[in-house]
Design an enzyme around this catalytic site. Structure first.
Site, short mmCIF file in Angstrom:
data_model
loop_
_atom_site.label_atom_id
_atom_site.label_comp_id
_atom_site.label_asym_id
_atom_site.label_seq_id
_atom_site.Cartn_x
_atom_site.Cartn_y
_atom_site.Cartn_z
N ASP B 404 41.27 54.01 -28.08
CA ASP B 404 41.98 55.18 -27.60
C ASP B 404 41.05 55.87 -26.61
O ASP B 404 39.85 55.59 -26.57
CB ASP B 404 42.27 56.07 -28.80
CG ASP B 404 42.89 57.38 -28.39
OD1 ASP B 404 43.78 57.35 -27.54
OD2 ASP B 404 42.47 58.42 -28.93
N LYS B 405 41.58 56.74 -25.79
CA LYS B 405 40.70 57.41 -24.83
C LYS B 405 40.29 58.79 -25.32
O LYS B 405 39.13 59.04 -25.64
CB LYS B 405 41.37 57.52 -23.46
CG LYS B 405 40.47 58.13 -22.41
CD LYS B 405 41.20 58.36 -21.11
CE LYS B 405 42.16 59.54 -21.19
NZ LYS B 405 41.50 60.84 -21.25
N THR B 406 41.31 59.67 -25.40
CA THR B 406 41.00 61.06 -25.69
C THR B 406 40.42 61.21 -27.08
O THR B 406 41.00 60.75 -28.05
CB THR B 406 42.28 61.91 -25.59
OG1 THR B 406 43.03 61.42 -24.49
CG2 THR B 406 41.96 63.36 -25.42
N LYS B 565 44.99 71.71 -2.87
CA LYS B 565 43.96 70.87 -3.48
C LYS B 565 44.62 69.55 -3.85
O LYS B 565 45.81 69.50 -4.17
CB LYS B 565 43.35 71.53 -4.71
CG LYS B 565 44.31 71.69 -5.87
CD LYS B 565 43.61 72.29 -7.06
CE LYS B 565 44.62 72.45 -8.21
NZ LYS B 565 44.14 73.21 -9.32
N ARG B 598 35.24 63.54 -11.60
CA ARG B 598 36.59 63.63 -11.05
C ARG B 598 36.54 64.56 -9.86
O ARG B 598 36.10 65.71 -10.00
CB ARG B 598 37.55 64.23 -12.05
CG ARG B 598 37.89 63.36 -13.19
CD ARG B 598 39.16 63.90 -13.75
NE ARG B 598 39.20 63.69 -15.19
CZ ARG B 598 40.26 64.01 -15.91
NH1 ARG B 598 41.30 64.57 -15.35
NH2 ARG B 598 40.26 63.78 -17.19
N GLY B 680 47.65 57.55 -24.13
CA GLY B 680 48.92 58.19 -23.80
C GLY B 680 48.78 59.00 -22.53
O GLY B 680 49.75 59.54 -22.00
N ASP B 803 41.29 58.37 -32.80
CA ASP B 803 40.99 59.55 -33.59
C ASP B 803 42.23 60.33 -34.01
O ASP B 803 42.16 61.13 -34.93
CB ASP B 803 40.06 60.48 -32.83
CG ASP B 803 40.75 61.15 -31.67
OD1 ASP B 803 41.55 60.44 -31.01
OD2 ASP B 803 40.52 62.33 -31.40
N ASP B 807 47.11 57.22 -32.95
CA ASP B 807 46.41 55.94 -33.04
C ASP B 807 46.63 55.27 -34.39
O ASP B 807 46.20 54.14 -34.59
CB ASP B 807 44.91 56.14 -32.83
CG ASP B 807 44.62 56.88 -31.54
OD1 ASP B 807 45.24 56.51 -30.53
OD2 ASP B 807 43.82 57.82 -31.55
#
Lengths: 338, 1161
Positions: B404-406, B565, B598, B680, B803, B807
């Site tokens: 998972d990422k976050t 931006k 970023r 997600g 987490d 997931d």
């Protein structure tokens, strides 16, 4: 600079065990250890093999088959008589002194004393002299448990099938038969004689056997096994004890007597001998063989060529293998250096 | 009406405020018969009740073939006719296995019960008889009306009826569902809003009698279809009206909802997947081997039984002493009995001790994981935890890591780290944020910390009013966004749909440009203490296609300014000519990109009044057009406005990774583990994280769906893939391009795999060659589908790590699931097999613990097979020499003690302590991990070899003593002791050869085992025991003679040595050959990590991600004024009736919302 933040309740213990840092010896084996190791083990084996082989060669063995299969055999006449008393005489010569003490074995082959049904057919309780089991033998003895509603003592197939040929050995000196004294004492295991098998503490012994019957194949009851020595009767009869210690494999020997007394204490001198056999035990029906074996013993017991040869073979194999390893090692090591 | 709804699939009927109606139809079950329609809201993850525990656990345990097999053995041994070993030899171990296992299951079930109870008893406010009363989650019923307060977790899927906010908007955090941390907007139907908020709410809510017709419960998180029938009217419902269970209400005082789905019907629970019993690959292979052994044993028993039949008819019938022993005189019957006797006699070949030992070893390995200080996270006082104690060796075989990422890779926290204004770079991202010395911002009363950028130069310039460009830059940051300000204790608290924006606005605030509040028409900013009010003219919203957003404002002085931006590529092509500092700013972009920050470009444009008027008219016109054309028209118009920009600067935001993530990923990739990221979140964010965590290299070629689809559709995907890689513009030679490709997929694209199942295999074969795969915008269900895809098409072990609740499904689906406990402990941990506090602990979990576990368990299984089969199969050979009578060659006590006392301890020590290389070396040489992935130690071939070796050993164990004892005066019992001694020596020599890591325990264990053999043998041959039970201890006195007999010793030693000779030779050859190998390994220089991620000069590596999560929605809400609070505390209000030109398309415009003007100070 006191920076004790908070009690770390869940902190794992910092021990060698929990952190998997136990001090350990990690043998760093290399070709330099392995190949000499193999060679030395091989040499040790060869050494043992040579010692065993030499010892084994020095042991004298004399085997006489008296089954009577061939017509020429003196015992041929007895071989077809099943169960009936029959005498036969085997004559043999000894060229040189048969060093003493000489052990006198009888041997049976193709005889399955290790058959499970057979070998469990025994009542250890009864054989310790427990009278309760005289009247009520263990089920394991079936079908030699009861005979016409009377308990068999000693019960079971092993006891029933007890070897009952008897032998007498004579030296022929100038046409005269000179009996070689056979020592039947102490041929059974000490523990068998003293602990495992006990006669009931009833005197006279035969009273203990009241209400019981002898095994069907036996010519006489247990308390009458030895007519000469009354103390050698019942369950502690030496021949009975030897028989009851069942053999491991279908071909086996059992100690019959030792020749340790009189003129023969130092061995059987060269000469002609005559073995008188009371032939009772039938073996031909199942293609079995009977023999008598005279042998002297060394530190390693009886003659055993197999063990010495096996040690030699395995030892040589180790040495051979180390040579192969050396070649492999050389092949792998030297191209790299080019 | 009802018929229509059935036709359209809307069959789920919910009547508001009619508890009785739904309660009646609640799902119930009795003895697995179920009826009823609506689930209750009780979470039941437990399995047992006091009544069902015993039968269920017995049922489960006897599903294991091994247990059933041993039960059969016990039963057989109780039959006197065939009992070759006494019954108590098997039943005691069997009982202990059953009870240990049962107690373990019971304990874990109790833990599940406790955690269920905790969730089920969470409070919620239910409307019962016109009053809200506090109840527990489990009391909730379909049709109930609920009041959710701020920051409460929503207990079931609700239809939002109204909320405390204007227009019944409410904000929810869906982090647990999709991993996104930004807030989502949900809005009630205007009809329910109007009716239910106009009067005192409890009474009107109690009187609400709408009927909801919707879809049957399903697992689609992002769709909802339904209609509300109320007061004779029908209103369409979609996902915007639904609050899902597991989401958290934020920024909203309270919301009222109608319960639609409860408990197991809710979307999140439908997405959870089933709890599956996980079995390791090694165990599966081993089970097959065990089955093989059982079958071979049966075959052997059958052959021996036939032999027995023949023997009893040919030999026994003629042997007077034996003939009476043929049962009923029938050889066939004798053979039949002997078959079962042999089954019993050979059963130690598959010992029951194996399974119990296996579990003990697993448990100890799990303990080691929990004890590891290197995996203990001090901040949270939390050690690693192995929740499932039977998967340890799987950790050493992982081929695919699906992460998972976050919250797993990232910390979920964005920091403004650097910027480049007017060609000057401020801040230094190479300093870790924690080590940063904070700037002195005491002059700024609004400063609240949280700026991890040290740029005194910038502050000086801003405060000294020297540099117009930098002032404009910060102004742009404080104006151009969609953030909401909420006042708490005299300071604004920002609520942003996108965490990036929050970071930018927060940074501006620290620098003195404080965004105070916004209304529909105005934005109030305090610039270095001076409150200025900008009139908001237009908000040109962000879309993923435009990749930029702009805001058109009228300055207090009257000028019109467009602040913009966006992603660098879009902004740079819209700049006016000869923009100052452009080159330097572009270089800074590259620098930032290298630092994996970023980036966003910020630009400004002064708009002439005339062109604005012209433009706004066209805008109003086009907005009134039909939707389809409207979008393209708007886009063209927006594009027109965002021209001739003047570049102000670049912002650089760090999406903070968890500690050690890039190093971990790099190490795992070196270990040959494929790392996939499933999130997600948006594609841009995911790709950026991919770069920053070294999953993607700057020169990695990204393969997106269009291209991938072409490749998959082509007749030969492999060739097309290769071609595609060759077109790689950065490819220098073919060799390097191989691994430098990554696939990027999104959720909807993945859905196509459902229709084209044949793509799965070719996709996996492509993915195998790729460096990484990123899947974005995937639902929890899809995450699990991806795991299933990988499981289906590869033989590798998959591991999922995550987490959040989103997931859970993939964690359950993968072979091994890891939950990150993080700071506040996560949902995922509850269903995970392993719980870690930090992603970086994976290194140790996999490369150290996993590798060791795999090695230890493989050694254990192979050795166990060897020692038990080697010892039991002797009976087959012995059978040929005892009339096939199932006679045991051993004393029964030896059979009982062999596996327990004489051979168990040393292999246990190996299975606990064995280390071929140290933990440090395991991490240093990640390549060593490949052994597990290729199953080199536990492959069926290796197990088969062990079996073969066991057969050889059994042959040696019988035939060497046979040669010695043949035709001698040695009795059966002496031979039994000799063979037993040889078997014991063989087993112990073999373990000595296996052990590489000799702790004191290993040495003690071997010594104790050997000594125990002699002690136990002496004990069972003791006269005192014989006197007590003659028939159990009839080996009386054998060891007295055997242990002093040189022939016995020489035979046992020769036998043991011959038996281990092959293994000894193999070991020796291995050593001789590996000296060479290890030398090779050491001479190869270790590839430094830096080499791989080194930048290639002269190529554009710039990447920018402008990740505003919510698409166009927040902009729409702002411009339509719906989300603006009617009161803003600190500023004087003057209500004027100014007309907002952008409002022409705002159907949702609310006349009641006061228009605000602010005094310009």
């Amino acid at each position: 600079m006191v920076k004790e933040v908070k009690e770390l309740v869940n902190r794992p213990d910092n021990t060698a065990y929990t952190q998997q840092r136990l001090p350990a010896w990690q043998p760093m084996l290399s070709a330099g250890i392995v190949i000499p190791g193999f060679v030395s083990i091989g040499l040790v084996f060869i050494g043992i093999g040579v010692a065993l082989f030499v010892t084994s060669q020095s042991i004298q063995v004399l085997e006489i088959d008296y089954t009577g299969v061939e017509q020429s055999s003196p015992c041929f006449k007895c071989s077809d008589q099943t169960g009936k008393k029959c005498d036969c005489v085997m004559n043999f010569d000894i060229d040189s002194l048969f060093k003493g003490p000489v052990f006198f074995y009888y041997g049976l082959s193709n005889y399955f004393q290790n058959q499970r049904k057979y070998s469990v057919s025994i009542d250890y309780n009864q054989l310790t002299g427990d009278l309760d089991y005289f009247t009520n033998p263990d089920d394991a003895c079936f079908p030699f448990q009861n005979d016409r509603n009377k308990p068999i003592v000693p019960c079971g197939a092993i006891a029933n099938s007890m070897f009952n040929d008897t032998f007498q050995l004579f030296q022929l000196v100038n046409g005269q038969k000179k009996e070689v004294p056979l020592d039947g004492k102490g041929i059974a295991w000490w523990t068998d004689y003293n602990t495992k098998y006990r006669n009931p503490s009833v005197t006279p012994l035969r009273n203990a056997f009241n209400g019981t019957v002898k095994p069907p194949s036996w010519p006489q009851a247990a308390y009458e096994l030895d007519t000469e020595d009354t103390s050698n009767n019942g369950f502690i009869n030496q021949d009975f004890l030897v028989w009851m210690r069942t053999a491991a494999l279908p071909d086996f020997r059992k100690l019959y007597r030792r020749i340790t007394e009189g003129d023969y204490a130092s061995g059987l001198p060269a000469g002609n001998y005559s073995l008188e056999i009371v032939y009772n035990y039938p073996v031909l029906s199942f293609d079995g063989r009977k023999k008598v074996v005279f042998s002297n013993v060394s530190w390693m017991g009886g003659k055993n060529e197999f063990l010495g040869i096996a040690y030699l073979v395995i030892g040589s194999l180790c040495v051979l293998m180390s040579i192969v390893m050396l070649i492999v090692y050389a092949k792998f090591k030297f191209p790299e250096e080019d | 009406m009802a018929k229509e709804s059935v036709d359209s699939g809307l069959t789920w009927e919910v009547r508001a405020n009619s508890r009785h109606y739904h309660k009646h139809k609640q799902k119930k079950s009795f003895l697995s018969i179920r009826w009823g329609r609506y689930a209750d809201n009780v979470l039941r993850s437990y399995k047992y009740s006091p009544l069902t525990f015993l039968p269920l656990t017995l049922f489960e345990q006897f599903q294991r073939v091994a247990n059933l097999y041993f039960l059969l053995m016990v039963v057989l041994q109780c039959v006197p006719a065939i009992s070759s070993i006494p019954w108590y030899i098997t039943i005691i171990p069997l009982l202990s296995v059953l009870s240990v296992r049962g107690l373990k299951d019971l304990a874990s079930d109790m833990a599940r019960r406790r955690s269920d109870l905790k969730i089920n008893s969470r409070p919620c406010d239910i409307l019962i008889s016109q009053r809200f009363s506090t109840a527990q989650w489990k009391d909730l019923c379909v049709g109930d009306v609920l009041r959710i307060c701020k920051d409460q977790v929503i207990p079931a899927d609700l239809l939002l009826l109204s909320s405390s906010e204007p227009h019944s908007l409410c904000y929810v955090e869906t982090a647990d569902i999709d991993g996104e941390t930004n807030l989502k907007y949900r809005q009630a139907l205007s009809e329910t809003h109007n009716e239910l908020t106009s009067h005192p709410s409890e009474e009107t809510l109690a009187a609400f009698d709408g009927v909801v017709l919707c879809e049957e419960p399903n697992n689609r998180l992002y769709t909802f279809r339904g209609q509300l029938l109320w007061r004779g009217q029908s209103f369409l419902l979609d996902k915007e009206h639904i609050l899902l269970r597991g989401t958290v209400l934020r920024n909203t005082e309270f919301a009222y909802g109608l319960t639609i789905y409860t408990g197991t019907d809710t979307k999140i629970l439908r997405n959870c997947g089933k709890l599956r019993v996980k079995k390791t690959r090694t165990e599966k292979v081993f089970n097959k081997v065990v089955l093989g052994i059982v079958l071979s044993v049966m075959l052997a028993a059958l052959l021996l039984a036939i032999g027995s039949g023949v023997f009893s008819s040919l030999v026994m019938s003629r042997t007077e002493v034996l003939s009476s022993l043929v049962v009923n005189g029938n050889p066939v019957y004798t053979g039949f009995l002997v078959f079962w006797s042999y089954i019993i006699l050979l059963s130690p070949a598959m010992p029951i001790a194996l399974y119990i030992t296996f579990e003990v070893i697993h448990t100890v390995h799990s303990k080691f994981i929990g004890w590891d200080l290197e995996m203990f996270w001090q901040q949270a006082d939390r050690p690693a935890q192995a929740r499932n104690t039977s998967l340890n060796e799987e950790l050493g075989q992982v081929g695919y890591l699906l992460s998972d990422k976050t919250g797993t890779l990232t910390q979920n926290c964005l920091l403004f780290r650097q910027c480049c204004v007017a060609g000057e770079i401020y801040g230094d991202a190479s300093v870790r944020a924690e080590d940063m010395k904070p700037m002195d911002l005491s002059w700024n009363s609004f400063s609240c910390g949280g700026l991890y950028m040290s740029a005194p130069g910038l502050v000086e310039k801003l405060r000294g009013q020297q540099c117009a460009l930098s002032r404009q830059f910060v102004t742009a940051l404080s104006l151009c966004h969609t953030v909401m300000a909420e006042w708490k204790e005299d300071a604004p608290v920002y609520q942003a749909a996108s965490p990036d924006e929050e970071a930018l606005v927060g940074a501006a605030r620290e620098l003195g440009w404080v965004f105070l509040s916004r209304t529909r028409d105005f934005i109030v900013v305090s610039e270095l203490g001076v409150t200025r009010q900008y009139q908001l003219l237009a908000l040109l919203d962000f879309t993923s296609k435009r990749r930029r957003m702009s805001i058109l404002v009228r300055e207090p002085e009257g000028g019109l300014k467009l602040y913009c931006k966006g992603a660098d590529i879009v902004i740079l092509e819209r700049l006016q000519k000869d923009c100052p500092y452009q080159e330097r700013i572009e270089r800074s972009l590259e620098l930032f990109a290298q630092a994996c920050l970023r980036t966003l470009c910020v630009a400004v444009r002064s708009v002439p009044e005339a062109s604005w008027e012209q433009w706004s008219k066209t805008l109003a016109k086009s907005a009134a057009m039909t939707t389809c054309d409207c979008d393209t028209m708007l886009e063209r118009l927006y594009d027109e406005m965002e021209r001739e920009l003047q570049l102000l600067g670049v912002t650089a935001i760090e999406d903070r990774l968890q500690e050690g993530v890039p190093e971990t990923i790099d190490l795992l990739q070196q270990a040959g583990i494929k790392v996939w990221v499933l999130t997600g979140d948006k594609k841009e964010t995911a790709v950026n994280i991919g770069y920053s965590c070294k999953l993607l290299d700057p020169d990695t070629r990204l393969l997106e769906w269009q291209e991938l689809r072409q490749i998959l559709q082509s007749p030969d995907p492999g060739v097309s893939f290769f071609k595609a890689r060759q077109t790689d513009m950065w490819a220098e030679d073919r060799g390097t391009t191989g691994s430098k490709t990554a696939v990027i997929l999104t959720g909807p694209e993945l859905a196509e795999f459902d229709q084209r199942p044949e793509w799965g295999a070719s996709f996996m074969s492509l993915a195998e060659q790729c460096q990484a795969v990123l899947c974005c915008r995937v639902t929890p269900g899809q995450k699990a589908d991806i795991v299933t895809l990988v499981r289906k098409h590869t033989k590798s072990v998959t591991m999922s790590i995550g987490d959040g609740a989103n997931d859970v499904n993939m964690i359950k689906t993968a072979h091994v699931g890891v939950g990150i406990a993080g700071v506040e402990g996560g949902q995922a941990v509850l269903s995970a097999d392993f719980a870690l506090s930090q992603f970086r602990f994976l290194q140790r979990l996999l490369l150290v613990h996993g590798r060791w576990s795999y090695r230890r368990i493989s050694l254990f299984l192979r050795y166990f097979l060897f020692k038990t089969c080697g010892f039991a199969l002797v009976h087959i050979w012995f059978g040929c020499f005892n009339g096939f009578s199932a006679q045991s060659l051993y004393e029964t006590w030896f059979i009982a003690f062999y596996t327990v006392f004489y051979t168990a301890a040393p292999i246990m020590c190996v299975a606990f302590f064995e280390q071929d290389v140290s933990a440090e070396s395991s991490l240093m040489w990640p390549k060593l991990y490949n052994v597990g992935q290729k199953q080199e130690l536990s492959s069926p071939r290796m197990l088969f070899l062990s079996l073969l070796y066991a057969v050889y050993t059994s042959l040696v164990l019988f035939f060497v003593p046979f040669g010695v004892f043949h035709d001698t005066a040695f009795d059966f019992q002496t031979m039994a002791v000799t063979v037993a001694m040889a078997a014991m020596f063989t087993a112990n020599i073999e373990i000595v050869l296996l052990t590489r890591f000799w702790t004191k325990f290993n040495i003690a264990a071997v010594c104790v085992s050997v000594v125990l053999f002699f002690i136990c043998t002496r004990i069972t041959h003791n006269s005192r025991l014989f006197e007590r039970a003659p028939s159990d201890y009839y080996f009386l006195g054998v060891s007295d003679r055997a242990f002093i007999d040189p022939v016995v010793w020489l035979t046992a030693l020769l036998t043991a040595w011959t038996a281990v000779l092959p293994s000894m030779t193999a070991l020796a050859l291995n050593i001789i050959l590996s000296v060479h190998d290890s030398h090779k390994v050491h001479s190869v220089p270790h590839q430094p990590v830096e080499l791989r991620s080194k930048l290639i000069r002269g190529t554009s590596l710039r990447r920018s991600s402008y990740a505003l999560s919510q698409g166009a929605v927040p902009g729409r809400l702002i411009t339509s004024g719906t989300s603006i609070r009617s009161t803003v505390p600190t500023v004087d209000e003057i209500v004027t009736a100014s007309k907002n030109p952008t409002d022409s398309n705002g159907q949702m415009m609310d006349n009641k919302t006061p228009k605000l003007h602010f005094k310009t100070v």
